[in-house]
Design an enzyme around this catalytic site. Structure first.
Site, mmCIF file in Angstrom:
data_model
loop_
_atom_site.group_PDB
_atom_site.id
_atom_site.type_symbol
_atom_site.label_atom_id
_atom_site.label_comp_id
_atom_site.label_asym_id
_atom_site.label_seq_id
_atom_site.Cartn_x
_atom_site.Cartn_y
_atom_site.Cartn_z
ATOM 1 N N ALA A 1 -47.189 32.203 -38.058
ATOM 2 C CA ALA A 1 -46.749 32.057 -37.639
ATOM 3 C C ALA A 1 -47.225 30.534 -37.790
ATOM 4 O O ALA A 1 -48.355 30.434 -36.497
ATOM 5 C CB ALA A 1 -45.665 32.275 -36.579
ATOM 6 N N GLU B 1 -52.839 38.238 -33.002
ATOM 7 C CA GLU B 1 -52.342 37.369 -32.548
ATOM 8 C C GLU B 1 -52.925 37.814 -30.797
ATOM 9 O O GLU B 1 -52.149 37.068 -30.143
ATOM 10 C CB GLU B 1 -50.612 37.749 -31.915
ATOM 11 C CG GLU B 1 -50.060 37.332 -33.923
ATOM 12 C CD GLU B 1 -49.661 38.580 -34.765
ATOM 13 O OE1 GLU B 1 -51.073 39.473 -35.109
ATOM 14 O OE2 GLU B 1 -49.130 38.050 -35.796
ATOM 15 N N GLU C 1 -47.851 39.347 -42.415
ATOM 16 C CA GLU C 1 -46.864 40.012 -42.359
ATOM 17 C C GLU C 1 -45.696 39.737 -43.161
ATOM 18 O O GLU C 1 -45.426 40.184 -43.982
ATOM 19 C CB GLU C 1 -46.013 39.712 -40.794
ATOM 20 C CG GLU C 1 -46.945 40.621 -39.840
ATOM 21 C CD GLU C 1 -46.463 40.070 -38.102
ATOM 22 O OE1 GLU C 1 -46.489 38.799 -37.861
ATOM 23 O OE2 GLU C 1 -45.826 41.107 -37.030
ATOM 24 N N GLY D 1 -48.289 36.233 -38.625
ATOM 25 C CA GLY D 1 -46.951 36.288 -40.045
ATOM 26 C C GLY D 1 -47.459 35.906 -41.386
ATOM 27 O O GLY D 1 -46.300 36.593 -41.382
#
Ligand code: CAA
Length: 260
Positions: free
Chosen positions: A67, A134, A114, A111
């Site tokens: 992300a 993370e 993911e 992300g």
């Protein structure tokens, strides 16, 4: 104009589409614009018979490095909660009814990992590196990583990855069941296209039902899943494609599926 995006490059091929994440300066970090463009692309092709499979890829250096940390870093809890950050793209991919294949080279982190796991399966190149780092940022996965990584690779390796933030290379990812196949770096996209073309040549109805069956294995008990499979299997006999597929086998010719 169709397929004109700033953060994606879309190539339409015969029966499928190749989508390249395209934020090279940020290693394809997932920002709001990329997420909404990807969701818009999936909306556009969901009912387009010319696109029966999607390949999602990045660059040689990065599928996606997570992300977008710069976009997120100053957000408050209230903003994250009210914007329901990342729910949109996550839910959109999860309800996409056609096969979507991740073709991963380089970094697939946070992300990015993911996003790859939201796809139906993952092909990767020798350079791929997967991770949920993370924890190094003082946070946690937020697009399903703690749940999907655990289902893909089991509790021990998922805990190891998520609590240490370490990366997993392509070989380890294949051994652990995270990826289905590894290709040489310069062959990944070509091979992923062949896989997509093969899926696109099958009966669209059968492909969609097969996808639903495998997905059900994540959501149901074995007994419910097997019953669901049997119901769909029986229902496939309502379609012309079943007669064509079995008829072609008996007549020793290639089937010509019409998606009916
Ligand atoms: N968000 C925003 N920008 C990012 C980014 C990210 N996730 N990852 C890389 N970039 C940017 C860098 O800031 C850099 O930009 P500038 O040139 O403007 O400084 C550019 O991309 C190139 O990156 P590096 O110079 O860091 O490249 P490198 O080769 O030295 O390192 C890397 C590569 C190891 C992947 C490193 O970039 C890195 O660690 N990135 C962050 C990985 C990460 O922590 N991902 C998880 C994000 S949080 C998340 O994803 C939460 C969630 O589950 C929803």
């Amino acid at each position: 104009m169709a397929d004109q995006y700033q953060t994606l490059i879309v190539e339409r091929e015969d029966g499928y589409a190749l989508v390249r994440l395209n934020r090279p300066d940020a290693l394809n970090a997932l920002n709001s614009q990329l997420n909404s463009e990807l969701a818009a692309f999936l909306d556009a092709v969901e009912h387009d018979d010319a696109v029966r499979c999607v390949v999602l890829t990045g660059s040689e250096k990065a599928f996606a490095a997570g992300a977008d940390i710069k976009e997120m870093s100053s957000k408050s809890y209230a903003e994250m909660f009210t914007e329901n950050f990342f729910a949109g793209i996550s839910d959109r991919i999860a309800r996409f009814r056609k096969p979507i294949i991740a073709a991963v080279s380089g970094y697939a982190l946070g992300g990015g990992c993911e996003l790859a796991m939201l796809c139906d399966f993952i092909l990767c190149s020798e350079s791929a590196k997967f991770g949920q780092p993370e924890i190094n940022l003082g946070v946690a996965p937020g697009i399903g990583g703690s749940q999907r990584l655990t289902r893909y690779v089991g509790k021990s390796k998922a805990m190891d990855m998520i609590l240490t933030g370490r990366m997993m290379d392509a070989q380890e990812a294949e051994r652990a069941g995270l990826v289905s196949r590894i290709f040489p770096n310069d062959k990944l996209v070509e091979e992923a296209k062949l896989v997509a073309a093969r899926i696109a040549s099958q009966s669209t109805l059968a492909v969609m039902m097969n996808k639903e069956m495998v997905d059900a294995a994540y959501e149901t008990t074995l007994t419910q899943g097997v019953r669901f499979e049997r119901r769909l299997f029986h229902s496939l006999f309502a379609f012309d494609d079943q007669k064509e597929g079995m008829g072609a086998f008996v007549e020793k010719r290639k089937p010509d599926f019409k998606g009916r």
